[in-house]
Write a protein that holds these residues in place. Structure first.
Motif, short mmCIF file in Angstrom:
data_model
loop_
_atom_site.label_atom_id
_atom_site.label_comp_id
_atom_site.label_asym_id
_atom_site.label_seq_id
_atom_site.Cartn_x
_atom_site.Cartn_y
_atom_site.Cartn_z
N CYS A 34 0.70 -1.39 -0.05
CA CYS A 34 0.07 0.11 0.18
C CYS A 34 0.90 1.27 -0.07
CB CYS A 34 -0.86 0.00 1.21
SG CYS A 34 -2.25 -1.07 1.14
N ASN A 39 -2.94 6.63 -3.46
CA ASN A 39 -4.42 6.60 -3.10
C ASN A 39 -4.81 5.70 -1.96
OD1 ASN A 39 -5.73 8.86 -4.61
ND2 ASN A 39 -5.09 7.87 -6.60
N ARG A 40 -6.02 5.92 -1.53
CA ARG A 40 -6.53 5.19 -0.77
C ARG A 40 -6.62 3.67 -1.23
NH1 ARG A 40 -12.43 4.12 0.99
NH2 ARG A 40 -12.68 4.54 -1.08
N ALA A 64 0.98 7.05 7.64
CA ALA A 64 -0.42 6.47 6.73
C ALA A 64 -1.60 6.67 7.85
CB ALA A 64 -0.18 4.81 6.60
N LYS A 65 -2.86 6.88 7.19
CA LYS A 65 -4.06 6.82 7.91
C LYS A 65 -4.77 5.58 7.76
CE LYS A 65 -4.50 11.75 8.24
NZ LYS A 65 -3.41 12.43 7.30
N GLU A 74 -9.15 0.11 5.64
CA GLU A 74 -8.93 1.29 4.71
C GLU A 74 -7.72 1.85 4.87
OE1 GLU A 74 -11.54 4.41 4.08
OE2 GLU A 74 -13.21 3.03 4.41
N ASP A 76 -4.84 4.74 3.76
CA ASP A 76 -4.54 6.02 2.94
C ASP A 76 -3.04 6.42 3.18
OD1 ASP A 76 -4.40 8.34 1.83
OD2 ASP A 76 -5.76 9.67 3.09
N SER A 78 -1.57 8.47 1.44
CA SER A 78 -0.98 9.63 0.77
C SER A 78 -0.24 10.69 1.60
CB SER A 78 -2.16 10.45 0.31
OG SER A 78 -3.12 10.74 1.23
N GLU A 226 -7.31 4.00 -7.02
CA GLU A 226 -8.16 3.60 -5.68
C GLU A 226 -8.75 2.14 -6.04
OE1 GLU A 226 -10.92 5.80 -3.56
OE2 GLU A 226 -9.69 7.57 -3.59
#
Length: 420
Positions: A34, A39-40, A64-65, A74, A76, A78, A226
């Motif tokens: 990832c 992107n997510r 990362a989130k 999920e 993210d 970015s 995505e």
């Protein structure tokens, strides 16, 4: 938190159906991959394991989130700012080194310490580093830290001295954004490698050949569609449940599995006299009394998996006759033998081979899980043994099996977790 134990009272044939979780050894590289995306990414079928929690912490520490609800995660990536992994997180888990390839590829730099994990033998990271160097990275090692830098990675041909799963995955991820074409020869062929290829290609990578011994990666300019992606089922968990059914002379329907991924285990159980029926994504195992002794050699996929060796050893402890298991992957992977002997197993270790003389019964004892798969094997031994078995070191089991005791209870097993 007190010391947790599993208490197992044996002698109950397992009956019913059980659903296999997402694969531990597939989700960890997917989470690392990832980092290549801007992107997510949504991952489905994520198992709730300590190792997955650790990898989540690693990604979050880099910026990362992550949102994790049930079996959906999920990611993210970015907002990633850091390229250094904290030594405490590296020590927790071997697979934390899988973030090195993606970070090097996307940011041109990574800093990490040597990783930890189960003490089942040397799993050197040198094949990973040799791959990075071949792609054009400069490596500096200092006081247990590794720093890799590359202004631009360039495609090349890499021949692995050994078909290492981790090195194959790390090089695939590093090469997916490299300039030009990379060819990995003597690549690992495990199903988890195919899963990583499918995931990366969905992100926009151009990789083919996973599952064969030569993988070709044509570098992409950027990755970042995505996507949502479902991880493959865990073949080692499948194999563990198959042995549990056979060992307790039960009948278990195993759902959400890929029979082709456990062919080596199926073949050996059939050779021992166990009845196995395969359907599209299900396996039905019917245990029989008085199974045959076997000879097993662990080998890289598609050979017999080293991660199923302890489970088969406890199974063969109750076979008719003498079995021999030769461990060709990890040199310290017989640490469980002493614990099996406490339960009455007759096992002699001679170098890389274990000679198992079948006994008529195992008896409950207080035993210690020495690593993840040994812990699972001790649970299986407890299910088949007379009286009660108490298994300590349960944290090892939690690294690779999701809610093991709850799921076995649904098959009728007498097992519970206690803590001081």
């Amino acid at each position: 938190m007190g010391m947790e134990r599993l208490v197992v009272t044996g002698g109950v044939p397992l009956k019913g159906s059980i659903t296999v979780s997402g694969a531990k050894n597939a989700i960890l590289p997917l989470l690392a991959a990832c980092l290549l995306s801007k992107n997510r990414v949504v991952l489905e079928g994520v198992p709730c394991l300590n190792d997955v929690r650790t990898m989540k912490e690693v990604l979050e520490s880099l910026g990362a989130k992550i949102k994790w609800t049930g079996s959906v995660m999920e990611v993210d990536p970015s907002s990633i700012t850091s390229v250094g992994v904290h030594p405490d997180l590296m020590r927790k888990m071997r697979a934390s080194n899988l973030v090195m390839g993606p970070l090097l590829s996307r940011f041109g730099r990574v800093k990490a310490s040597y990783p930890g994990g189960c003490t089942i033998g040397s799993r050197p990271i040198d094949l990973h580093l040799k791959g990075f160097i071949a792609l054009g990275a400069r490596i500096a090692e200092d006081h247990g830290f590794i720093e890799a830098e590359a202004f631009k990675l360039r495609g090349t041909e890499i021949h692995l001295d050994f078909p290492s799963v981790g090195a194959t995955e790390n090089i695939m991820m590093a090469a997916s954004l490299a300039e030009g074409t990379t060819i990995i020869r003597n690549a690992a062929r495990e199903p988890e490698i195919i899963d990583l290829q499918n995931f990366l290609n969905k992100l926009g990578a151009r990789i083919r050949g996973a599952g064969l011994d030569t993988i070709r990666i044509d570098g992409a300019r950027r990755l970042g569609k995505e996507i949502s992606y479902r991880v493959i089922p865990d073949r080692i968990e499948t194999g563990t449940f198959m042995v549990a059914a056979a060992l307790t002379q039960g009948e278990v329907l195993i759902k959400n599995t890929i029979p082709e991924h456990v062919e080596a285990v199926t073949a050996k159980l059939r050779e021992a006299g166990i009845k196995i029926r395969e359907e599209e994504d299900r396996i039905i195992v019917s245990g029989q009394p008085g199974w045959n002794a076997l000879d097993i050699r662990t080998l890289p996929f598609p050979g017999f998996p080293t991660d199923m060796q302890p489970q088969m050893m406890i199974f063969l402890s109750l076979a008719q006759g003498t079995s021999i298991i030769t461990e060709n992957i990890f040199e310290n992977r017989f640490q469980h033998v002493g614990e099996f002997r406490r339960m009455g197993a007759q096992i002699q270790v001679e170098g890389r081979s274990a000679v198992i003389r079948g006994v008529s019964r195992l008896t409950g004892a207080v035993v210690q899980a020495t690593d993840l798969r040994a812990g699972a094997a001790l649970v299986l031994g407890g299910l088949a043994a007379e009286n009660t078995t108490i298994i300590e070191g349960v944290h090892h089991i939690d690294r690779g099996y999701e809610n093991l005791e709850t799921r076995l209870q649904m098959l009728g097993a007498k097992i519970c977790r206690t803590s001081d």
